[in-house]
Scaffold this motif. Structure first.
Motif, PDB file in Angstrom:
ATOM      1  N   CYS A 288     -24.884 -16.293  14.056  1.00 21.51           N
ATOM      2  CA  CYS A 288     -25.232 -17.492  13.752  1.00 21.51           C
ATOM      3  C   CYS A 288     -25.125 -18.381  14.723  1.00 21.51           C
ATOM      4  O   CYS A 288     -24.018 -18.552  15.499  1.00 21.51           O
ATOM      5  CB  CYS A 288     -24.376 -17.651  12.478  1.00 21.51           C
ATOM      6  SG  CYS A 288     -24.630 -19.568  11.975  1.00 21.51           S
ATOM      7  N   ASN A 301     -22.917 -23.243   8.134  1.00 16.13           N
ATOM      8  CA  ASN A 301     -23.145 -21.905   9.173  1.00 16.13           C
ATOM      9  C   ASN A 301     -22.038 -20.815   8.971  1.00 16.13           C
ATOM     10  O   ASN A 301     -22.413 -19.772   8.787  1.00 16.13           O
ATOM     11  CB  ASN A 301     -23.164 -22.381  10.429  1.00 16.13           C
ATOM     12  CG  ASN A 301     -24.250 -23.169  11.083  1.00 16.13           C
ATOM     13  OD1 ASN A 301     -25.375 -23.338  10.382  1.00 16.13           O
ATOM     14  ND2 ASN A 301     -24.509 -23.625  12.063  1.00 16.13           N
ATOM     15  N   ALA A 305     -22.473 -16.972   7.909  1.00 18.74           N
ATOM     16  CA  ALA A 305     -22.196 -16.073   8.799  1.00 18.74           C
ATOM     17  C   ALA A 305     -21.066 -14.968   7.923  1.00 18.74           C
ATOM     18  O   ALA A 305     -20.842 -13.929   8.532  1.00 18.74           O
ATOM     19  CB  ALA A 305     -21.317 -16.558   9.917  1.00 18.74           C
TER      20      ALA A 305
END
Ligand code: NPQ
Ligand code: MG
Length: 370
Positions: A288, A301, A305
């Motif tokens: 990511c 994020n 991830a």
């Protein structure tokens, strides 16, 4: 759910230190926060466009326009059954992925909350901690870069990414390797080279880099394929991968062996997940990427991830990598093992501190139905 209200906030946050890449130097991070109110819940998303062109053609102004003129009117007062609907609403734009991704992110937060799940669970995440690397901007000297790296290694970051550009590449990487013979190290060119630099880039082969990120033109796949055939070091594509179709084409033409996935670059978490799924099926590692997010974008994020195919450390970083004070409470803190803990609470799983948000807001616009 029926969308009752949407708010846009243009924010500006002072970076702890300037962040310099092959395309420019950033002192303050501007971004847009999107808040969507529906069914008594609120969802937050971050638009990762910057004030100026550079990484992409999108800016905070283009994203604001696209959201105000097109995307927000298309969801306001409407029944939105799922995130797929939001993604479809954005498709006719044929671009503006950061604007679309910011709105979609707010809906992911909302739908996960409504389901009583964390965003990680809602996406199908399998990890409760994610491995974290750090991206270091261009420094004035090799010595300054080496000292920066030393500091981040002491903090526990699992891999180091340095920015390169013509004139700041082979010699600099050689110096870093001499100082740190064993660390997981990679270089990101942000499109600073052309195919004519292939010899210069293959000189990097001797430094055991994990990968070279986006050496060539920002929308190129074909020439990256030609370059990859001449390099031992894996190429990772960032800027060139806009959709899952690009990802498939890139892998099939040998343009890269690794993909950096950023929801903002690909139009949202849904497309990000599709790229992950494709790569996971094919055994292609992904990680990511980062866009100097506040804790709001960072939380999304980190959830992304946690999916099984994100096997390489991401540009996730702790809140204090870029900012003195994050907009969420508590901030993201690096664990001693070089991971971030995936939030477990519903939705993003982080509390937005509205006082801190107010302090960094330059412009607020409220959209109501009718
Ligand atoms: C990358 N990010 O992977 C990007 C590039 C980047 C962490 O290396 C302002 C906003 C400045 C976003 C500079 C990292 C930026 C930015 C660079 C993104 O290529
Ligand atoms: Mg990059």
């Amino acid at each position: 759910m029926i969308v009752e209200r949407v708010e846009l906030r243009l924010i500006r946050m002072r970076l702890k230190e300037p962040f310099e890449t092959s395309f420019g130097r950033e002192l303050d991070r501007e971004a847009i926060l999107v808040t969507v109110y529906a069914d008594g819940l609120e969802g937050w998303g971050e638009v990762v466009a910057s004030r100026d062109f550079g990484y992409s053609y999108e800016t905070t102004e283009t994203a604001w326009y696209v959201l105000r003129a097109f995307l927000i009117p298309a969801v306001l007062g409407r029944e939105i059954p799922n995130v797929e609907t939001v993604a479809r609403i954005g498709e006719p734009l044929r671009g503006h992925p950061m604007a679309r991704a910011g709105l979609e992110a707010a809906f992911w937060d909302l739908f996960a909350r409504q389901a009583g799940l964390s965003l990680s669970q809602y996406l199908g995440g399998v990890r409760d901690r994610v491995p974290v690397g750090v991206s270091i901007g261009l420094q004035p000297t090799d010595e300054a870069l080496i000292e920066k790296i030393r500091g981040y290694l002491e903090e526990g970051y699992q891999r180091i990414k340095v920015k390169i550009k013509p004139g700041r590449d082979v010699g600099m990487i050689a110096a870093v390797r001499r100082a740190f013979p064993e660390i997981p190290l990679m270089a990101d060119a942000n499109s600073a080279y052309t195919l004519e630099d292939a010899d210069r880039l293959s000189a990097l082969d001797e430094f055991q880099l994990m990968m070279i990120e986006q050496p060539l033109h920002w929308d190129d796949l074909y020439e990256h394929g030609l370059l990859q055939a001449r390099l031992r070091t894996p190429i990772c594509l960032d800027e060139s991968i806009h959709t899952v179709r690009h990802a498939r084409a890139a892998l099939e033409m040998g343009a890269c062996r690794i993909i950096n996935i950023k929801p903002g670059r690909v139009g949202g978490l849904l497309e990000a997940k599709r790229i992950h799924d494709l790569c996971h099926t094919r055994g292609v590692p992904v990680w990511c990427g980062g866009m100097l997010e506040t804790g709001i974008g960072r939380a999304a994020n980190v959830a992304l991830a946690s999916l099984p195919g994100f096997t390489l450390p991401g540009d996730l970083s702790a809140s204090d990598r870029y900012y003195y004070e994050d907009l969420i409470d508590p901030p993201f803190v690096l664990n001693p093992d070089g991971t971030l803990t995936v939030p477990k609470g519903p939705g993003l799983g982080v509390a937005v501190d509205r006082r801190k948000v107010d302090r960094v807001t330059l412009r607020l616009e409220v959209f109501r139905k009718g």
